[in-house]
Structure formats: structure tokens, C-alpha cells
Design a protein around this motif. Sequence first.
Motif: not given
Length: 115
Positions: A43-48, A53-65
Motif C-alpha cells: 500500500k501507499q504511505r498514508e497520513l495518520v 507548531s501551534g498545537g493544532n491537530t489533524n487525524y485520518a478518519d480511520s484513527v480518530k478517537g
Amino acid sequence: QVQLVESGGGLVQAGGSLRLSCAASRNIFSINSMGWYRQAPGKQRELVAVIGSGGNTNYADSVKGRFTISRDNAKNTVYLQMNSLKPEDTAVYYCNARGYSYDNWGQGTQVTVSS
């Protein structure tokens, strides 16, 4: 430029937890974005998850929660707390540091989740 070294991977049963660490070679407080990516066989590399730098975050749907990314600027380290792991989370996990003029990767750490 920044060198990154991941640690904390391993073998865990489904439903278990692991915490990955990414140690940077220099101060990270000014790095625009630090994140975790993963690549499973075939598989291709994917974002987790990423953290700015300000602490804002973003998650892949598959790992949220289930996963939480955090950064400790005093220790020059970014963490990925992974809970409720599933077999489909099995992959090599890579740390990334991205700035205006660089895009650096660690060597990766293997995470294997058994069913």
C-alpha cells in the motif's frame, strides 16, 4: 533540516495500546508541521496524524478517537499514543518534519497488531 528517530513499535494484540516516540535532532518548536505516516505492505504511505507548531491537530478518519498525537517541545519529541489497536493498523510508522525548505523522514518503526 532535522534528523528523526522513531521508537516504540512492536507486536501487540488487537485492542491493545502502544506509544510511538519521534526524537528530533534539534529544537522542534519552530517546525511548521510534525506528523506520523504509515505504510502497510503493498500500500501507499498514508497520513495518520499531524500536529502544527501551534498545537493544532489533524487525524485520518480511520484513527480518530483511538490515536492521539502530541509534541513536547522541551524534549524535542513528538508522540503518537495508539489505543484500541486493530490488525489493520499493522504497518511501518514514519515520523515526518516539514518546514518551508525541508521535508524530513525518520527510518520507521514496525507496528504489528495480531488478531
